[in-house]
Design a protein around this motif. Sequence first.
Motif, PDB file in Angstrom:
ATOM      1  N   HIS A 114     -21.671 -27.360 -19.921  1.00 40.23           N
ATOM      2  CA  HIS A 114     -21.073 -26.574 -17.899  1.00 40.23           C
ATOM      3  C   HIS A 114     -21.873 -25.073 -18.272  1.00 40.23           C
ATOM      4  CE1 HIS A 114     -17.964 -24.723 -15.987  1.00 40.23           C
ATOM      5  NE2 HIS A 114     -17.942 -25.931 -15.341  1.00 40.23           N
ATOM      6  N   ALA A 115     -21.938 -24.814 -19.803  1.00 41.48           N
ATOM      7  CA  ALA A 115     -22.824 -22.957 -18.686  1.00 41.48           C
ATOM      8  C   ALA A 115     -24.042 -23.742 -19.056  1.00 41.48           C
ATOM      9  CB  ALA A 115     -22.772 -22.045 -20.358  1.00 41.48           C
ATOM     10  N   PHE A 161     -25.879 -26.393 -16.577  1.00 44.93           N
ATOM     11  CA  PHE A 161     -25.653 -26.685 -15.690  1.00 44.93           C
ATOM     12  C   PHE A 161     -25.538 -25.615 -14.203  1.00 44.93           C
ATOM     13  CE2 PHE A 161     -24.387 -30.654 -17.072  1.00 44.93           C
ATOM     14  CZ  PHE A 161     -26.163 -31.564 -17.464  1.00 44.93           C
ATOM     15  N   HIS A 162     -24.399 -24.791 -15.406  1.00 46.55           N
ATOM     16  CA  HIS A 162     -24.078 -23.710 -13.848  1.00 46.55           C
ATOM     17  C   HIS A 162     -24.769 -22.658 -14.367  1.00 46.55           C
ATOM     18  CE1 HIS A 162     -20.873 -25.928 -13.718  1.00 46.55           C
ATOM     19  NE2 HIS A 162     -20.711 -24.576 -12.320  1.00 46.55           N
ATOM     20  N   SER A 163     -26.013 -22.490 -14.540  1.00 43.55           N
ATOM     21  CA  SER A 163     -27.143 -21.721 -15.186  1.00 43.55           C
ATOM     22  C   SER A 163     -28.750 -22.071 -14.232  1.00 43.55           C
ATOM     23  CB  SER A 163     -27.320 -20.665 -16.392  1.00 43.55           C
ATOM     24  OG  SER A 163     -27.746 -21.916 -17.482  1.00 43.55           O
ATOM     25  N   SER A 164     -30.033 -21.466 -14.310  1.00 37.66           N
ATOM     26  CA  SER A 164     -31.351 -21.535 -15.196  1.00 37.66           C
ATOM     27  C   SER A 164     -31.323 -22.592 -15.213  1.00 37.66           C
ATOM     28  CB  SER A 164     -32.379 -20.912 -13.742  1.00 37.66           C
ATOM     29  OG  SER A 164     -31.840 -19.919 -14.961  1.00 37.66           O
ATOM     30  N   THR A 190     -29.282 -17.657 -20.637  1.00 42.46           N
ATOM     31  CA  THR A 190     -27.335 -18.639 -20.812  1.00 42.46           C
ATOM     32  C   THR A 190     -26.198 -17.883 -21.486  1.00 42.46           C
ATOM     33  OG1 THR A 190     -28.481 -20.460 -19.985  1.00 42.46           O
ATOM     34  CG2 THR A 190     -26.639 -20.396 -20.678  1.00 42.46           C
ATOM     35  N   ASP A 223     -16.138 -21.646 -19.982  1.00 39.87           N
ATOM     36  CA  ASP A 223     -16.749 -23.119 -19.463  1.00 39.87           C
ATOM     37  C   ASP A 223     -15.590 -23.591 -20.893  1.00 39.87           C
ATOM     38  OD1 ASP A 223     -19.493 -22.129 -18.736  1.00 39.87           O
ATOM     39  OD2 ASP A 223     -19.991 -20.755 -19.668  1.00 39.87           O
ATOM     40  N   GLU A 246     -13.292 -25.749 -18.883  1.00 38.68           N
ATOM     41  CA  GLU A 246     -13.591 -26.236 -18.315  1.00 38.68           C
ATOM     42  C   GLU A 246     -13.506 -27.933 -19.159  1.00 38.68           C
ATOM     43  OE1 GLU A 246     -14.548 -27.069 -14.843  1.00 38.68           O
ATOM     44  OE2 GLU A 246     -13.414 -25.284 -14.435  1.00 38.68           O
TER      45      GLU A 246
END
Length: 620
Positions: A414-415, A417-420, A426, A432, A435
């Motif tokens: 999750h971390a 996918f929510h960062s580049s 990251t 995270d 979720e």
Amino acid sequence: MEAAALKLLPPDTRDEGTQRCRVGPATLSALGARIGAPLRVSLPAGCCLCTAWPRHDLADGYLQVDVSCRTAGVTAGDLKGLTLNIGQLKLLAYRHLKKAAVKVVLKSSALKKSTPKTVLQETIRELLRNVYVSLNYVVTVAPNLENPVVCIEILSVDPLTDEAGLITPQTSIKIKEVVTFEWYRHLSESSAKTSVAGLDDVEKSLKEIIDLPFHFPKTFKKLGLSVPNGVLLIGPPGVGTTLLVKSVAREVGAYLFCISGPVIYGSRPGEGEENLRRVFEKGREMSCEGPTIVFIDEVDSLCPKRGGSNNAPEDRIVAQLLTLLDGVGREGKMVVIAATNRPDALDPALRRPGRFDREVIIGTPTLKQRRSILQLLTCSMPVSTDVDLVKLAEMTAGYVGADLTALCREAAMHALFHSSLDSAETVINTADFQEAFKKIQPSSFRSAIGLTECKPVTWEQIGGLEDVKLKLKQSIEWPMKFPQAFARMGLSHPKGILLYGPSGCAKTTLVKAVATSCHCSFLSVSGADLFSPYVGDSEKILSQVFRQARANTPAIVFLDEIDSILGSRSHCQTGHGVSERVLSVLLNELDGIGLKVTERRGGKLQLEGQCQQQSDEERK
């Protein structure tokens, strides 16, 4: 020297087994090495010891190394495509060795039995003559049909030196240990660290069973004790039984031979028994070398209960295993470990002393164990400082090791996918993990009866009812958080609470708030979940609900609309038989009569309270 890079090439076939290192004249000059001087070559996986010789074509910038004397982690395959720095070559001083102790690795156990000690001694002296060695280095022998030796490990040298030691015809060589290549290779492969957290007590128990009888046989004989034949590990799926056995085998230096139940079966009659005999024969052969563990995973698929009409092949397998287990104790240093999550499905003849001498129960991890597992899983992850592992451990009641691993993996994904995707910054934070909680639920509750999760409700969301909320906190929360105070006052926590009132007065919401604030397992059961058209099935389902709750304590069992489930025994009317039987089962379960073997024993609430108190102190 400017051209310091040396490209590694395969050694010349004429140099195999000669310990020679071929370099160009410029490299020899830069090192200040004479021909035949010992060199230490530092490689990514370790070091090798060789002698300096010029290349036949006198070309510079290349290096050909024969790795016949090296540290244990180096193989010839590690040299492909490498480019070394001249600083990785070091010229060594050397001394003539007076004494050396070695471990000899032979090709097979048959050669070990048939080769006389005097012949082996002379062979080793011949193989090590004029060879440069260092402490803990391995000398590999070139393949030869007449030579039974695979490699020789240097255990000690005299005089002790950090440089090179030359073995001369005057050196006294003592063979301390002779092992087969299979045993040596297995122990080398299993030397990697296997990390296990949260199973310290079980690991200690297994070490006692395996390690003590093998290393102190005279003491056991003096006390009149027999070596244990087998151990049965019982625990829910994903709790880490296989990982635990591998870790214990590595720590005690035992050969681990793993098999699974379905692999034993064959297509033709008698093939399964033959495969099982072959496994035990292999174990007996390895036990001549040292401690050996035969690990049977999912043993319930191999040895189900006998007595059915259509399971003659299984009955023969069970009988064969019983016979083999009876003969384990006389064979030497061999112990059988079996793992199952369905102990009731096993044949009772297996579960007696003399076959499986001890049954080790691995329950669902407690709060302290979950915290240890989370610490181990997150130690190599970029976790933010706002992530409280104690809080995570409190929220994961009922989670086993596999569930916690999946939880951490899901939080990391999750971390990510929510960062580049290519970002090096990251960081996994609390959001995270929140979720990840929505996707990863305890695996033990995936086949549970009733509802196992509820929407989180806080006490502040319920208006009024202050006295009711206080009573619920006193009855449920306080015994978990302050067990020492309850013990000091001589109070026991209530086993059950009955909430009654008109419809819509927040009875169910109060239960959800209790489950949210306590962070414990939650099971909600209604009449539709319990009742069945089959006689005795309803009582069995209710017993199973309590069994699942006890296996995942601390837990709350919520019987909603209990008047639809239970009847009154004072009004004996037609059709109330099922309700009365369900009521009898409920009374027995509330009294705590009887425990299944898979349920964790001991004062688990007290353990949880101690961990809670410890975490509060750490927070302060």
